[in-house]
Design a protein around this motif. Structure first.
Motif, PDB file in Angstrom:
ATOM      1  N   ALA A 153       0.848  -1.196   0.000  1.00  0.00           N
ATOM      2  CA  ALA A 153       0.000   0.000   0.000  1.00  0.00           C
ATOM      3  C   ALA A 153       0.884   1.247   0.000  1.00  0.00           C
ATOM      4  O   ALA A 153       0.645   2.207  -0.738  1.00  0.00           O
ATOM      5  N   GLN A 154       1.933   1.209   0.834  1.00  0.00           N
ATOM      6  CA  GLN A 154       2.870   2.324   0.943  1.00  0.00           C
ATOM      7  C   GLN A 154       3.513   2.604  -0.419  1.00  0.00           C
ATOM      8  O   GLN A 154       3.607   3.751  -0.850  1.00  0.00           O
ATOM      9  N   GLU A 155       3.959   1.531  -1.093  1.00  0.00           N
ATOM     10  CA  GLU A 155       4.628   1.694  -2.395  1.00  0.00           C
ATOM     11  C   GLU A 155       3.680   2.268  -3.440  1.00  0.00           C
ATOM     12  O   GLU A 155       4.034   3.161  -4.210  1.00  0.00           O
ATOM     13  N   LEU A 156       2.455   1.749  -3.460  1.00  0.00           N
ATOM     14  CA  LEU A 156       1.468   2.202  -4.438  1.00  0.00           C
ATOM     15  C   LEU A 156       1.165   3.691  -4.249  1.00  0.00           C
ATOM     16  O   LEU A 156       1.176   4.473  -5.209  1.00  0.00           O
ATOM     17  N   LEU A 157       0.940   4.079  -2.980  1.00  0.00           N
ATOM     18  CA  LEU A 157       0.608   5.482  -2.701  1.00  0.00           C
ATOM     19  C   LEU A 157       1.815   6.393  -2.968  1.00  0.00           C
ATOM     20  O   LEU A 157       1.673   7.486  -3.494  1.00  0.00           O
ATOM     21  N   ALA A 158       3.008   5.917  -2.593  1.00  0.00           N
ATOM     22  CA  ALA A 158       4.206   6.740  -2.798  1.00  0.00           C
ATOM     23  C   ALA A 158       4.433   6.990  -4.292  1.00  0.00           C
ATOM     24  O   ALA A 158       4.846   8.072  -4.704  1.00  0.00           O
ATOM     25  N   LYS A 159       4.136   5.981  -5.113  1.00  0.00           N
ATOM     26  CA  LYS A 159       4.400   6.124  -6.544  1.00  0.00           C
ATOM     27  C   LYS A 159       3.342   6.983  -7.238  1.00  0.00           C
ATOM     28  O   LYS A 159       3.650   7.793  -8.107  1.00  0.00           O
ATOM     29  N   TYR A 160       2.075   6.801  -6.854  1.00  0.00           N
ATOM     30  CA  TYR A 160       1.005   7.436  -7.638  1.00  0.00           C
ATOM     31  C   TYR A 160       0.321   8.628  -6.970  1.00  0.00           C
ATOM     32  O   TYR A 160      -0.377   9.382  -7.625  1.00  0.00           O
ATOM     33  N   CYS A 161       0.464   8.764  -5.636  1.00  0.00           N
ATOM     34  CA  CYS A 161      -0.196   9.898  -4.951  1.00  0.00           C
ATOM     35  C   CYS A 161       0.688  11.109  -5.026  1.00  0.00           C
ATOM     36  O   CYS A 161       1.143  11.605  -3.995  1.00  0.00           O
TER      37      CYS A 161
END
Length: 768
Positions: free
Chosen positions: A724-732
């Motif tokens: 979740a952290q990786e997904l948000l860091a990349k796209y948010c």
């Protein structure tokens, strides 16, 4: 510090300042260079712009006889920052101040190696400011002789010059380094130009379009109309509680600003913008403070020092930090996650449940014992909401019982009486079931529900109220979604092992809003799906309320103008209210499908919320949005919705992305929307044209929506916080295409949101 024979111990910290859970003797900490924490307290007199300095006792090892910070000291093992700050002031200067006098300005990492490498200092300093209206008479202080030989006031400018010149009478301070913030913050705060600040506040206010909400009351019985008036009064109590939940000094700030609103245009602007945000932090600016402690309420404390003839006592400004506190007023302001986790480890299962439950606050034993500040194994304890907010809740319960007696609707009667009982017992189970089953023309949602304000853990619920009238025609139309939730769950783009065999469909009520209050700050909600309590979600599912008149206002004032600016000409007329509203309904339904209660790889049962903690809200919002889009296409393919919806729902969704990202990337909906937009853009489903307009590529959008749905649902199902952290860091992130759109909207000044006005309330209350 008090003299004890045993050497003082410090908590050992990580290099980011978090507690590690173990402590060491002071000498060893400095020998090994361990990270530890101390407090610096500066006392500042507003009227003279002077700082109070103390002269260090001649017997001190370090800097004997030199002028230094008003008060400072190490934080002992097991102690907390704010308690230490209060105790140091009390011990060194004889000054007893409450929590709301302390403003955390910044945290400074002090690093030095002295004594031939034998003394390694890695110290996090919590730098606090106490703002008094006038200087405190020097004879009011009681000095601790072993630490302090004198005190004096000095103008902030003169002090800064002295340390810049390295005047030998003063303990050195590196003004060019991070510590220079002290001077910058105070100077900026008091040199501000009222005209410039007024313009800035006006500009901030202009982002909200005022909108009069209307609703049809003709279908109501006389009894229901009388009940409605009592419900509006009850709803107003939610506002009082919510202001207190945000920050400890927030209620006094509210009273102060309100009382001064008519004194000048500037004071009026402060009050107007504060009323929208319900705090000094601006929702649309990633919670940046738009007020400072200098704008805050003045309190008189005659007993803060020893009495001095002819002096009425110390007057101070109630403080609030520049950074919005992640734990709001649910936890002690100086508690970190590690302290909470260490405390809950030692609790029984029931006590643990209480500590991390929705309906309790966490406090310190020592916050209330200002004098004999003693050390205990754990300082933290939890208090139920029914006790913490008892004064407000008792009055609200009384109003709800009265309204329950007046209404002729059996389900509304049941809801109001059970909710009144819940406010006093702190057990919300039955009243939330009654809320799900509500079937009445008057529709009311009142109590503690959403957990967005608790950024630390996402555990604690804020109080809110929505009072409205059901739109029967629209409510009949939306039954379709509720009836097909199980089919949607079974067909989700998710491995079968993670799918739930029983999804309880959420009944949907479409409501015309008459009044809202409590946690309805900043951007207005158009729909909500409640309760969030997993026990009820598992036993009975959820229920959903759609606020149709709020949706229409947003579409008309915001979405339509955004589409005119940001969407390519050929696709512009595809943006319509029906597809916007249909997706909003579907978004809310989709909160009810997908993973909630999950099984971890070690076979332990948990929930997505507990595993993803502070990342849960943003990911859950993105899930409901993107899976909502997937679900609409699924229902269209099944022939349950018209084919004509396909293109318009995708283009309306694209326009909606720009609407939500403007809420800021600190807010769950804004984060969720940035994630979706950037993913769909990366996959070529959204296209940016040379004229800076956007379009949907209808050949690519379906696969892109499905792939993101799968990634989010799988991350939730596994409770995988790292993913979740990786997904948000990349796209948010604020990518270039998003910047392009937001800059265009800035130029044409499309409002970011609405601020509702409730003429019906004035009408109803005017009659009473």
């Amino acid at each position: 510090m008090g003299n004890t024979t045993e050497e003082e111990h410090f908590d050992v910290l990580t290099e980011t300042g978090q507690k590690t859970g173990f402590s060491k003797a002071r000498g060893l900490v400095h020998k090994d260079g361990d990270y530890h924490r101390a407090v610096h307290v500066w006392i500042f007199a507003e009227s003279t712009q002077q700082l109070l300095l103390q002269q260090r006792a001649v017997c001190k090892d370090a800097w004997p006889g030199l002028w230094d910070i008003s008060s400072a000291g190490h934080i002992s093992a097991g102690d907390a920052s704010l308690i230490t700050a209060r105790r140091e002031l009390q011990e060194e200067l004889g000054l007893t101040l409450p929590m709301d006098a302390f403003e955390l300005l910044f945290v400074f990492l002090q690093q030095s190696v002295t004594n031939n490498g034998n003394f390694i200092n890695n110290e996090f300093d919590d730098v606090y400011l106490v703002t008094t209206v006038d200087p405190i008479p020097l004879e009011a202080f009681t000095l601790q002789e072993s630490e302090v030989s004198a005190v004096k006031y000095i103008s902030i400018e003169e002090y800064k010059q002295a340390v810049v010149k390295e005047d030998p009478q003063y303990v050195p301070v590196n003004v060019d380094g991070q510590y220079g913030q002290l001077f910058d913050i105070i100077n900026k705060r008091y040199q501000c130009d009222v005209e410039a600040r007024s313009l800035d506040l006006q500009k901030k206010l202009n982002r909200y379009a005022p909108f009069s909400l209307s609703a049809e009351l003709t279908g109501l019985t006389e009894g229901d109309k009388e009940a409605l008036v009592l419900l509006i009064h009850a709803a107003r109590m939610m506002d009082d509680i919510f202001h207190q939940q945000v920050w400890c000094s927030n209620p006094s700030l509210r009273e102060w600003l309100k009382g001064r609103a008519s004194m000048s245009q500037f004071d009026n602007l402060k009050w107007l913008y504060y009323s929208i945000n319900k705090s000094p932090w601006s929702s649309l600016d990633e919670n940046e403070a738009f007020l400072t402690t200098a704008d805050s309420a003045i309190k008189l404390l005659p007993e803060a020092t020893k009495p001095i003839g002819g002096w009425k006592g110390l007057e101070y400004k109630t403080a609030f930090p520049i950074q919005k506190p992640p734990g709001a007023n649910f936890y002690p302001p100086d508690m970190d996650k590690m302290e909470f986790e260490l405390w809950t480890k030692g609790l029984s299962d029931d006590e643990k449940q209480d500590a991390s439950g929705f309906f309790s606050v966490v406090r310190r034993h020592r916050d209330f014992l200002s004098n004999n500040i003693v050390s205990s194994a754990s300082d933290l304890y939890s208090i139920p909401y029914s006790q913490e907010y008892s004064a407000f809740l008792a009055k609200t319960a009384e109003l709800l019982h009265k309204a329950g007696d007046l209404t002729s609707s059996p389900s509304l009667k049941r809801l109001l009486h059970s909710k009144a009982d819940a406010f006093l017992s702190n057990d919300y189970y039955d009243s939330d079931i009654a809320w799900i089953e509500l079937d009445s023309k008057v529709d009311v949602t009142i109590g503690p529900y959403e957990t967005y304000e608790d950024v630390l853990f996402g555990y604690k619920a804020t109080f809110e109220a929505f009072v409205g009238v059901r739109d029967d025609k629209a409510t009949d139309q939306v039954k379709l979604f509720g009836d097909h939730l199980q089919v949607l769950e079974q067909n989700l783009p998710l491995d079968a092992v993670y799918k739930s065999s029983e999804v309880i469909s959420a009944p949907i009520r479409v409501v015309q809003l008459v009044y809202n209050s409590g946690d309805v700050k900043g951007p207005q909600t158009v729909a909500f799906n409640l309760p969030n309590d997993e026990r009820i979600v598992n036993d009975r599912g959820t229920s959903m309320v759609m606020l149709k008149n709020v949706s229409e206002a947003k579409f008309k004032l915001i979405l339509q103008p955004i589409a005119d600016v940001c969407i390519i000409k050929e696709q512009r007329e595809l943006v319509d209210f029906d597809s916007f509203f249909t997706h909003t309904i579907c978004h809310e339904c989709c909160h009810g499908i997908g993973p909630h209660t999950i099984t971890l790889p070690n076979d332990q049962k948990s929930t997505v919320r507990l595993e993803l903690q502070e990342l849960h809200s943003a990911l859950e919002e993105a899930k409901a949005d993107i899976v909502g889009l997937w679900a609409l296409k699924f229902l269209i393919d099944k022939g349950l919705l018209p084919e004509s919806l396909v293109k318009s729902m995708y283009v309306s969704f694209l326009a909606g992305c720009f609407r939500s990202v403007r809420f800021g990337l600190e807010e769950a909906h804004g984060k969720g929307q940035a994630l979706q937009f950037n993913w769909l853009f990366e996959k070529g489903a959204f296209v940016l044209h040379p004229d800076e307009t956007f379009s949907v590529d209808f050949d690519k959008i379906e696969d892109a929506v499905e792939s993101l749905s799968r990634v989010i649902l799988t991350t939730q199902a596994k409770g995988d916080k790292e993913a979740a952290q990786e997904l948000l860091a990349k796209y948010c992130v604020m990518t270039n295409p998003l910047k392009v759109a937001l800059e265009k909207l800035e130029m044409v000044q499309v409002p970011v949101d609405i601020t509702p006005e409730f003429p019906i309330v004035d009408e109803l209350l005017g009659k009473k």
